[in-house]
Design an enzyme around this catalytic site. Sequence first.
Site, PDB file in Angstrom:
ATOM      1  N   LYS A 163     -10.506   7.703  -7.822  1.00  0.00           N
ATOM      2  CA  LYS A 163      -9.662   6.500  -7.912  1.00  0.00           C
ATOM      3  C   LYS A 163      -9.544   6.119  -9.374  1.00  0.00           C
ATOM      4  O   LYS A 163     -10.407   6.457 -10.193  1.00  0.00           O
ATOM      5  CB  LYS A 163     -10.290   5.332  -7.134  1.00  0.00           C
ATOM      6  CG  LYS A 163      -9.292   4.296  -6.689  1.00  0.00           C
ATOM      7  CD  LYS A 163      -8.573   4.715  -5.422  1.00  0.00           C
ATOM      8  CE  LYS A 163      -7.566   3.700  -4.955  1.00  0.00           C
ATOM      9  NZ  LYS A 163      -7.044   4.005  -3.624  1.00  0.00           N
TER      10      LYS A 163
HETATM   11  P1  NAD Z   1       1.018  -3.379  -2.668  1.00  0.00           P
HETATM   12  O1  NAD Z   1       0.697  -3.855  -4.023  1.00  0.00           O
HETATM   13  O2  NAD Z   1       2.295  -2.640  -2.433  1.00  0.00           O
HETATM   14  O3  NAD Z   1       0.979  -4.598  -1.633  1.00  0.00           O
HETATM   15  C1  NAD Z   1      -0.109  -5.477  -1.503  1.00  0.00           C
HETATM   16  C2  NAD Z   1       0.371  -6.664  -0.675  1.00  0.00           C
HETATM   17  O4  NAD Z   1      -0.732  -7.517  -0.409  1.00  0.00           O
HETATM   18  C3  NAD Z   1       1.414  -7.530  -1.379  1.00  0.00           C
HETATM   19  O5  NAD Z   1       2.335  -8.009  -0.425  1.00  0.00           O
HETATM   20  C4  NAD Z   1       0.576  -8.676  -1.932  1.00  0.00           C
HETATM   21  O6  NAD Z   1       1.330  -9.856  -2.157  1.00  0.00           O
HETATM   22  C5  NAD Z   1      -0.408  -8.846  -0.816  1.00  0.00           C
HETATM   23  N1  NAD Z   1      -1.642  -9.531  -1.186  1.00  0.00           N
HETATM   24  C6  NAD Z   1      -2.420  -9.323  -2.267  1.00  0.00           C
HETATM   25  N2  NAD Z   1      -3.477 -10.149  -2.243  1.00  0.00           N
HETATM   26  C7  NAD Z   1      -3.371 -10.873  -1.099  1.00  0.00           C
HETATM   27  C8  NAD Z   1      -4.153 -11.886  -0.490  1.00  0.00           C
HETATM   28  N3  NAD Z   1      -5.274 -12.330  -1.060  1.00  0.00           N
HETATM   29  N4  NAD Z   1      -3.739 -12.391   0.697  1.00  0.00           N
HETATM   30  C9  NAD Z   1      -2.612 -11.943   1.283  1.00  0.00           C
HETATM   31  N5  NAD Z   1      -1.828 -11.007   0.763  1.00  0.00           N
HETATM   32  C10 NAD Z   1      -2.202 -10.476  -0.416  1.00  0.00           C
HETATM   33  O7  NAD Z   1      -0.229  -2.477  -2.203  1.00  0.00           O
HETATM   34  P2  NAD Z   1      -0.260  -1.386  -1.070  1.00  0.00           P
HETATM   35  O8  NAD Z   1      -0.001  -0.051  -1.681  1.00  0.00           O
HETATM   36  O9  NAD Z   1       0.537  -1.859   0.104  1.00  0.00           O
HETATM   37  O10 NAD Z   1      -1.819  -1.404  -0.719  1.00  0.00           O
HETATM   38  C11 NAD Z   1      -2.374  -2.393   0.145  1.00  0.00           C
HETATM   39  C12 NAD Z   1      -3.750  -1.931   0.585  1.00  0.00           C
HETATM   40  O11 NAD Z   1      -3.637  -0.665   1.243  1.00  0.00           O
HETATM   41  C13 NAD Z   1      -4.754  -1.707  -0.549  1.00  0.00           C
HETATM   42  O12 NAD Z   1      -6.042  -1.989  -0.055  1.00  0.00           O
HETATM   43  C14 NAD Z   1      -4.636  -0.213  -0.814  1.00  0.00           C
HETATM   44  O13 NAD Z   1      -5.795   0.314  -1.426  1.00  0.00           O
HETATM   45  C15 NAD Z   1      -4.462   0.285   0.599  1.00  0.00           C
HETATM   46  N6  NAD Z   1      -3.840   1.606   0.730  1.00  0.00           N
HETATM   47  C16 NAD Z   1      -2.620   1.869   0.173  1.00  0.00           C
HETATM   48  C17 NAD Z   1      -2.050   3.127   0.350  1.00  0.00           C
HETATM   49  C18 NAD Z   1      -0.681   3.447  -0.168  1.00  0.00           C
HETATM   50  O14 NAD Z   1      -0.201   4.562   0.111  1.00  0.00           O
HETATM   51  N7  NAD Z   1      -0.007   2.567  -0.867  1.00  0.00           N
HETATM   52  C19 NAD Z   1      -2.750   4.118   1.061  1.00  0.00           C
HETATM   53  C20 NAD Z   1      -3.982   3.799   1.631  1.00  0.00           C
HETATM   54  C21 NAD Z   1      -4.513   2.540   1.456  1.00  0.00           C
END
Ligand code: NAD
Length: 415
Positions: A105
């Site tokens: 990461k």
């Molecule tokens: P992103 O930045 O696209 O979206 C994050 C979302 O969460 C946004 O809408 C943001 O406003 C919201 N958010 C942030 N803090 C918050 C809070 N305290 N309360 C409510 N909403 C909140 O990120 P993403 O890529 O969608 O990733 C989200 C999660 O999924 C992370 O934990 C990431 O590690 C995990 N993840 C992402 C992927 C991927 O392919 N993008 C794959 C596996 C896991």
Amino acid sequence: MEKKNALENAREQLRLAGDYLEIEENILEYLNYPKQILTVNCPVKMDNGEIKMFRGYRILHSDVRGPGKGGVRYAPEVDMDEVTALAMWMTFKCALANLPLGGAKGGITCDPSTMSDNELERLTRRFTSAIIDVIGPNKDIPAPDMNTNEQTMAWIMDTYSMQVGTTTPSVVTGKPVEIGGSLGRSDATGLGVAFVLREFCKRRNLTLKDQKIIIQGFGNVGSSLAKNLADWDVKVIGISDITGGYFDKSGLDIREMLDYISVNKNLKNYNKNERITNKELLGHQCDFFCPCAVENQITEDNAESLQCKYIIEGANGPTTPKADIILRQRNIEAIPDILANAGGVICSYFEWVQDLAAIRWSLKRVNNELENIILESFDNVYRMQEERNISFRLAAYLIAVDRLAKAIRYRGFYP
Ligand code: NAD
């Protein structure tokens, strides 16, 4: 008060699985630490001419089963412990999906919401050149995570290619399709979560269309999960992002919300439904609660007030170990992150394979293979939790940690 350190949580999850499997202490100790930590300080020229220093990390937790794989996160909270925990979860996730990849990461401590695109580009390129010795198609392959996207990956790929002298698409995944990205990658994590939710309903004889869903987070994962559920006519009754949430018991208009977010960066002024706080969202009655935002959202402090029947974890590490115990006592079943959100890394693996072989897969092939792999993992975990009467999380960790321990035993300890 429960400590909310993601690394302690990741280590506790490893320990629980190791103890259950009675794995040798030296193997657990080996998995308790990342293989390599690189910390860099990046000077970046801001638009006003000022030079600002940004701290970044690239951490390889394990390459025992293959090259490192994992996203790059840009956020003010990024620190070494968080990145290490996320790298550990990647190791377990890749092992559970049986991908020939390890866990890594990266992250930069910054607030991208206050930075221009030009500043983000300069930061990304400087960071890439600072970590260039530790990334590469056979070493460690970055991907997007919170606040990074296709464009970020394109900058990393270009900077790496310029420095090594050959265009190298396989150095990152989650790129635009025009430069070697895979069809389906941007939707893959949310689609994978949706496949898992649908399969869970099937196993439990629950009618999918009757389920009421709440999603926390409306970024890449949350919005794509919502879109896929809406395509299947499943009601999403609550959604939130960092600015707060919206609720409608008869179902939110997901397509309208997706259109809104594509123009406005967040849901702050959407104002079409009842406005609720993130805290209220977590306490609302629903069938499935899907945390898709950040870690440590379901904790000892709020696990008693959750009103859902099931949790499907789209985010990494949204539930703390202490909350897990409370959820189990309350018969709220949680499908863990390393299983439910593996769609992203599974599709990243497809992208890497396509780039290395210089071939292209159709969207249909990508989505079919994604469904096959994630449902096979689901089936393995489902059977394990049923046979041993344990939680889905423990079952998922048992499979992942057992595979890692076997790989370590076969390879032995060099020299
Ligand atoms: P992103 O930045 O696209 O979206 C994050 C979302 O969460 C946004 O809408 C943001 O406003 C919201 N958010 C942030 N803090 C918050 C809070 N305290 N309360 C409510 N909403 C909140 O990120 P993403 O890529 O969608 O990733 C989200 C999660 O999924 C992370 O934990 C990431 O590690 C995990 N993840 C992402 C992927 C991927 O392919 N993008 C794959 C596996 C896991």
